[in-house]
Design an enzyme around this catalytic site. Structure first.
Site, PDB file in Angstrom:
ATOM      1  N   HIS A  37     -42.796  -4.419  16.807  1.00 29.25           N
ATOM      2  CA  HIS A  37     -43.556  -3.258  16.488  1.00 29.25           C
ATOM      3  C   HIS A  37     -43.327  -2.151  17.621  1.00 29.25           C
ATOM      4  O   HIS A  37     -43.226  -2.777  18.780  1.00 29.25           O
ATOM      5  CB  HIS A  37     -44.872  -3.618  16.507  1.00 29.25           C
ATOM      6  N   GLU A  89       0.893  -1.244  -0.048  1.00 31.73           N
ATOM      7  CA  GLU A  89       0.017  -0.017  -0.205  1.00 31.73           C
ATOM      8  C   GLU A  89       0.983   1.252  -0.042  1.00 31.73           C
ATOM      9  O   GLU A  89       1.849   1.368   0.798  1.00 31.73           O
ATOM     10  CB  GLU A  89      -0.895  -0.066   1.255  1.00 31.73           C
ATOM     11  N   LYS A  90       0.462   2.000  -0.905  1.00 28.85           N
ATOM     12  CA  LYS A  90       1.320   3.426  -1.028  1.00 28.85           C
ATOM     13  C   LYS A  90       0.623   4.559  -0.136  1.00 28.85           C
ATOM     14  O   LYS A  90       1.250   5.500   0.219  1.00 28.85           O
ATOM     15  CB  LYS A  90       1.220   3.707  -2.544  1.00 28.85           C
ATOM     16  N   ASP A 136     -12.951  -2.282  -7.142  1.00 30.73           N
ATOM     17  CA  ASP A 136     -13.437  -1.297  -7.853  1.00 30.73           C
ATOM     18  C   ASP A 136     -12.896  -1.549  -9.443  1.00 30.73           C
ATOM     19  O   ASP A 136     -13.136  -0.827 -10.232  1.00 30.73           O
ATOM     20  CB  ASP A 136     -13.161   0.126  -7.252  1.00 30.73           C
ATOM     21  N   THR A 164      -9.593   4.124  -0.065  1.00 33.64           N
ATOM     22  CA  THR A 164     -10.662   5.188  -0.226  1.00 33.64           C
ATOM     23  C   THR A 164     -11.760   5.201   0.820  1.00 33.64           C
ATOM     24  O   THR A 164     -12.254   6.364   1.367  1.00 33.64           O
ATOM     25  CB  THR A 164     -11.143   5.103  -1.673  1.00 33.64           C
ATOM     26  N   CYS A 165     -12.428   4.039   0.688  1.00 26.44           N
ATOM     27  CA  CYS A 165     -13.632   4.169   1.770  1.00 26.44           C
ATOM     28  C   CYS A 165     -13.302   4.645   3.007  1.00 26.44           C
ATOM     29  O   CYS A 165     -14.282   5.393   3.421  1.00 26.44           O
ATOM     30  CB  CYS A 165     -14.224   2.601   1.785  1.00 26.44           C
ATOM     31  N   LEU A 198      -3.867   2.163   5.091  1.00 29.97           N
ATOM     32  CA  LEU A 198      -4.733   1.085   5.309  1.00 29.97           C
ATOM     33  C   LEU A 198      -6.070   1.599   5.133  1.00 29.97           C
ATOM     34  O   LEU A 198      -6.504   2.422   6.140  1.00 29.97           O
ATOM     35  CB  LEU A 198      -4.151   0.194   6.488  1.00 29.97           C
ATOM     36  N   ARG A 246     -16.321   6.885 -10.660  1.00 33.29           N
ATOM     37  CA  ARG A 246     -15.129   6.787 -10.072  1.00 33.29           C
ATOM     38  C   ARG A 246     -14.522   5.663 -11.323  1.00 33.29           C
ATOM     39  O   ARG A 246     -15.216   5.088 -11.831  1.00 33.29           O
ATOM     40  CB  ARG A 246     -15.082   5.997  -8.884  1.00 33.29           C
TER      41      ARG A 246
END
Length: 460
Positions: free
Chosen positions: A439, A39-40, A306, A46-47, A43, A267
């Site tokens: 209910h 990972e650049k 994605d 985007t999310c 962690l 995106r």
């Protein structure tokens, strides 16, 4: 992040630590596999940092603002004064920081090796990270997505994407939103609650065009009632900006002026210059093409999230990450089609849906093979208490199961869990009608719709 890798060979080497990537990593170590996670950035991807979590924090702030405005209706003496974006951002960033800390600790505690830096696929089983090569018996591509723009439309100044919108330190008086999909409508909802004069421009004939037509009509009525303006059915042509703001021009010559313009046209897959094509991976407009089991057809390379054509949703990424880890471990997991993955637009009102729309069902099965049933939230006690309107719509195959559930109303996203089970387990209305729904809850609306479909309506 965890310390950079000491080992350089792994059972699974994952390129990207967003929703799909870290889900694959967590499930893989549970199955006894060694994992390298490249990972650049941070962690969570985007999310966590620029999408799901911070935008929903803004949406909750918007709900609080609306509640303050309407407090007198409920007998509460309160007044709404203004939005303090400094405090809003502190709240939002606190949520993100807390979740990031928790995820970082979880990754570390599971023994996953985090490799910090920009990774590039160099063969069917190697990834190079800042000059160092790492080997994976299996490779998982999970590089995520970025905020798209239109050809010739440059981002900068008063023309922004959701990335910049999440960092704003003041509230504009007016805004144009280019794109009437999920992202555009969520920001429109937030900004209207913050007191912004909002106009949405959408090239397609309606807002949220992928939703069921009945839901779309109800949604557009609700937005109009809130004072959110929208222009649909005409393409955007150009935008000019100066010290006073922006002027957007459509192909039909209409112009709209505002303080800024948010570009929310979707995106794109973040796959450029990462070595995918050179390694033999088939691409289409930047997306990675896989079979139904998420294999690329090259060596032991898989792709999730994605960058795989289809729904761009964090929970789809989670599901696919888990699926690939189990696939590599030989567990033969069940394929989940995009059709059966739930969707939520977290605006006011919310839209929640899963399965076929009425139109899609009729196109697949035939006009006379599809039945629908609607239940108006006016008959739901809890919806009346919290002051929301809306409806639940069920789509079923004639003499068959429910194949689509579509809902609109405040907080209706919280009902999507049962809806997802109904569709994925191919339940008949008669099956759902037997279930007991507490209910008063909004969840009763699903039960009421099923009761009506089964020929024994209660409150409708």
């Amino acid at each position: 992040m965890a310390d950079t890798a000491a080992a350089q060979e792994f059972d699974i080497l994952i390129l990207g630590a967003g929703s799909g990537g870290y889900a694959a990593a967590l499930r893989a170590v549970q199955l006894g596999l060694t994992v390298g996670l490249v990972e650049k950035g941070k962690l969570g991807g985007t999310c966590l940092h620029n999408g799901c979590i911070p935008t929903k924090a803004l949406l909750h702030t918007a709900e609080v603002a609306d509640s303050a405005r309407s407090a007198g209706k409920y007998g509460v003496n309160a007044t709404f004064e203004s939005i303090d974006m400094g405090a809003v951002n502190a709240y939002k960033e606190g949520i993100v920081a807390s979740k990031f800390k928790g995820l970082t600790g979880l990754i570390k505690s599971r023994g996953i090796t985090v490799i910090e830096g920009a990774g590039r696929l160099t063969s069917s089983n190697t990834v190079e990270v800042d000059g160092t090569s790492y080997t994976g018996k299996n490779i998982v591509l999970a590089t995520g997505s970025y905020s798209r723009t239109l050809p010739g439309l440059e981002i900068g100044g008063k023309v922004i994407t959701s990335d910049q919108a999440l960092q704003m330190d003041s509230v504009p008086k007016s805004a144009i939103i280019l794109g009437g999909g999920v992202i555009g409508c969520e920001f429109a909802s937030v900004w209207e609650s913050f007191g912004v004069d909002v106009t949405i421009i959408e090239a397609l004939p309606s807002l949220v065009p992928n939703e069921d037509a009945t839901i779309v009509k109800a949604f557009e009525r609700a937005f109009k009632k809130r004072g959110i303006k929208f222009n649909t059915g005409t393409r955007f042509q150009s935008v000019e900006q100066n010290d006073d703001g922006v002027t957007a021009t459509l192909e039909d010559g209409k112009t709209f002026k505002a303080d800024l313009m948010l570009v929310a046209v979707g995106r794109g897959p973040a796959t450029a210059d990462l070595g995918f094509e050179e390694a033999g991976v088939t691409m289409d407009r930047g997306f990675v093409i896989t079979n139904e089991r998420l294999h690329t057809g090259v060596g032991n390379i898989y792709a999730v999230g994605d960058i795989v054509p289809g729904l761009q949703l964090a929970h789809r990424g989670f599901q696919q990450g888990i699926f690939v880890a189990e696939e590599i471990a030989g567990l033969k997991p069940v394929v989940v089609e995009d059709l059966n993955i739930p969707k939520v637009t977290y605006s006011e009102p919310e839209i929640a849906s899963v399965g076929y729309t009425e139109k899609a069902a009729k196109e697949k099965l035939g006009e006379d093979k599809v039945l629908t049933q609607e239940y108006n939230l006016a008959g739901n006690g809890k919806s009346s208490i919290i002051g929301t309107g809306g409806l639940v719509k069920l789509v079923r195959e004639k003499d068959g199961p429910i194949i689509g559930v579509h809902m609109i109303g405040s907080r209706m996203g919280e009902q999507i869990g049962e809806a997802q089970l109904i569709v994925n387990w191919e339940a008949y209305p008669e099956d759902v009608a037997q279930l007991v729904h507490a209910h008063p809850t909004q969840n009763e609306a699903l039960g009421e719709a099923a009761l009506a479909f089964a020929g024994k309506p209660l409150h409708s």
